[in-house]
Scaffold this active site. Structure first.
Site, PDB file in Angstrom:
ATOM      1  N   ASP A 183       0.870  -1.162   0.000  1.00 31.81           N
ATOM      2  CA  ASP A 183       0.000   0.000   0.000  1.00 31.81           C
ATOM      3  C   ASP A 183       0.920   1.228   0.000  1.00 31.81           C
ATOM      4  O   ASP A 183       2.118   1.107   0.292  1.00 31.81           O
ATOM      5  CB  ASP A 183      -0.846  -0.085   1.283  1.00 31.81           C
ATOM      6  N   PHE A 184       0.372   2.414  -0.304  1.00 28.69           N
ATOM      7  CA  PHE A 184       1.227   3.612  -0.364  1.00 28.69           C
ATOM      8  C   PHE A 184       1.111   4.445   0.923  1.00 28.69           C
ATOM      9  O   PHE A 184       1.956   4.361   1.806  1.00 28.69           O
ATOM     10  CB  PHE A 184       0.883   4.435  -1.618  1.00 28.69           C
ATOM     11  N   ASP A 185       0.013   5.221   1.046  1.00 27.72           N
ATOM     12  CA  ASP A 185      -0.116   6.162   2.170  1.00 27.72           C
ATOM     13  C   ASP A 185      -0.149   5.436   3.511  1.00 27.72           C
ATOM     14  O   ASP A 185      -0.941   4.510   3.715  1.00 27.72           O
ATOM     15  CB  ASP A 185      -1.398   6.994   2.018  1.00 27.72           C
ATOM     16  N   ASP A 193      -1.661  -0.427   6.069  1.00 32.11           N
ATOM     17  CA  ASP A 193      -1.928   0.254   7.342  1.00 32.11           C
ATOM     18  C   ASP A 193      -3.411   0.523   7.583  1.00 32.11           C
ATOM     19  O   ASP A 193      -3.799   0.892   8.681  1.00 32.11           O
ATOM     20  CB  ASP A 193      -1.220   1.619   7.389  1.00 32.11           C
TER      21      ASP A 193
HETATM   22  O1  LIG Z   1      -4.395   3.122  -0.598  1.00 28.95           O
HETATM   23  P1  LIG Z   1      -3.504   4.185  -0.069  1.00 28.95           P
HETATM   24  O2  LIG Z   1      -2.289   4.384  -0.906  1.00 28.95           O
HETATM   25  O3  LIG Z   1      -3.125   3.981   1.377  1.00 28.95           O
HETATM   26  O4  LIG Z   1      -4.357   5.546  -0.116  1.00 28.95           O
HETATM   27  C1  LIG Z   1      -5.369   5.790   0.870  1.00 28.95           C
HETATM   28  C2  LIG Z   1      -5.711   7.259   0.889  1.00 28.95           C
HETATM   29  O5  LIG Z   1      -4.484   7.934   1.095  1.00 28.95           O
HETATM   30  C3  LIG Z   1      -4.511   9.361   1.053  1.00 28.95           C
HETATM   31  O6  LIG Z   1      -5.200   9.811   2.199  1.00 28.95           O
HETATM   32  C4  LIG Z   1      -4.513   9.517   3.395  1.00 28.95           C
HETATM   33  O7  LIG Z   1      -3.233  10.160   3.363  1.00 28.95           O
HETATM   34  C5  LIG Z   1      -3.305  11.603   3.287  1.00 28.95           C
HETATM   35  C6  LIG Z   1      -1.909  12.132   3.083  1.00 28.95           C
HETATM   36  O8  LIG Z   1      -1.053  11.722   4.110  1.00 28.95           O
HETATM   37  C7  LIG Z   1      -3.968  12.122   4.569  1.00 28.95           C
HETATM   38  O9  LIG Z   1      -4.069  13.541   4.534  1.00 28.95           O
HETATM   39  C8  LIG Z   1      -5.366  11.497   4.686  1.00 28.95           C
HETATM   40  O10 LIG Z   1      -5.965  11.858   5.925  1.00 28.95           O
HETATM   41  C9  LIG Z   1      -5.296   9.973   4.610  1.00 28.95           C
HETATM   42  O11 LIG Z   1      -6.595   9.405   4.553  1.00 28.95           O
HETATM   43  C10 LIG Z   1      -5.130   9.850  -0.221  1.00 28.95           C
HETATM   44  O12 LIG Z   1      -5.267  11.250  -0.162  1.00 28.95           O
HETATM   45  C11 LIG Z   1      -6.459   9.199  -0.505  1.00 28.95           C
HETATM   46  O13 LIG Z   1      -6.876   9.557  -1.810  1.00 28.95           O
HETATM   47  C12 LIG Z   1      -6.288   7.685  -0.465  1.00 28.95           C
HETATM   48  O14 LIG Z   1      -7.542   7.077  -0.635  1.00 28.95           O
END
Ligand SMILES: O=P(O)(O)OC[C@H]1O[C@H](O[C@H]2O[C@H](CO)[C@@H](O)[C@H](O)[C@H]2O)[C@H](O)[C@@H](O)[C@@H]1O
Length: 275
Positions: A29-31, A203
């Site tokens: 996963d990324f974020d 995560d």
């Molecule tokens: O599937 P992922 O790569 O984990 O993406 C999930 C969401 O990640 C991002 O949002 C999350 O991270 C942001 C930046 O750190 C944070 O501000 C936010 O509160 C988190 O939910 C992204 O912006 C989303 O589009 C993704 O769905």
């Protein structure tokens, strides 16, 4: 939650992977997993050392991929230095082939409706809610205004029911997406079909589907080993950590864990990892 086997030792997971490296894959996963959580989603880049570890891993095992809710074009930008890493965006609705973003045919017709939905969200929701328009997905972020969570969730549920969309909850975010059969689990299931070892790092709640798929495959196929790594967090992390084989405490620790895997391959300097 049913588990398919006895608790796994880290050293055993690594040696099983090294011994079948040609049939092993690593999925991330990324974020929140290999990138930090920030207030501004557009400002996020992989943690130091992550891209380099993915590059090395890609030369050692059969497959390395990012499986994310971000648009594939965003991932392409962040992982431009490692074209050997496969990129799956928008929960698998998009991928990148020869540098070009490919969008699933079933998802494409939803684009106009999703565009209108993003405009509706900007009009209806308080200005503190960050509306992230991802073309085929709309993410409603309340990180900077947690008190608005209830209002955001109610708005999203009403729209989902009205338009036949799916809701996905995450870290201070609710997403609305088309009702097509793509999620992190379907991506990993397909990618791992020819593998006997697959590691998944995540995560958040949506990563649970990938964990499920690895467990189900182990139940069907005793020769298959699925390794689930959770990145702890105080928001949605507990649910995933309970089901993980291993947990790291922050995205910044993921490269270090990967060093312990990489170091076990022949010709690399070995490092032991606790657990
Ligand atoms: O599937 P992922 O790569 O984990 O993406 C999930 C969401 O990640 C991002 O949002 C999350 O991270 C942001 C930046 O750190 C944070 O501000 C936010 O509160 C988190 O939910 C992204 O912006 C989303 O589009 C993704 O769905």
């Amino acid at each position: 939650m049913a588990t398919s086997r006895a608790p796994l030792r880290f050293a055993d997971a690594v040696s099983a992977t090294v011994s079948e490296s040609a049939k092993s894959g690593f999925f991330f996963d990324f974020d929140g997993t290999i990138a930090p959580i920030l207030r501004d989603p557009a400002a996020v880049f992989p943690v130091p050392g992550a891209v380099e570890r993915l590059r090395v891993l890609a030369g050692l095992v059969s497959r390395v991929a990012i499986v994310s809710a971000r648009p594939a074009a965003f991932l392409s930008d962040r992982f431009a230095a490692v074209p050997q890493v496969r990129l799956y965006g928008l929960y698998g609705m998009q991928t990148v082939v020869d540098g070009q973003v490919r969008t699933d045919a079933e998802a494409r017709p939803w684009a106009p409706l999703m565009r209108d939905l993003a405009a509706d969200a900007l009009r209806d929701l308080p200005g503190e809610v960050l509306v992230e328009d991802k073309a085929l997905l709309v993410a409603l972020h309340y990180r900077t205004a947690p008190a608005l969570r209830g209002a955001v969730e109610r708005w999203a549920s009403t729209k989902a029911a009205e338009l036949g969309l799916r809701e996905q909850y995450g870290r201070m975010v609710v997403e609305l997406r088309p009702p097509v059969e793509h999620d992190k689990g379907t991506v990993v299931e397909r990618e791992a079909e020819t593998l006997t070892r697959a590691w998944y790092f995540g995560d958040d709640l949506s990563d649970g589907r990938a964990f499920d798929v690895l467990r189900d495959r182990e139940l069907r196929d005793p020769a298959f080993l699925g390794v689930r790594v959770a990145v702890a967090n105080g928001e949605t992390g507990d649910e995933l950590a309970r089901r993980a084989d291993f947990t790291v405490s922050a995205p910044e620790d993921t490269p270090d864990l990967l060093d312990h895997v990489i170091g076990a391959f022949p010709g690399r300097s070995a490092r032991s990892y606790p657990g």
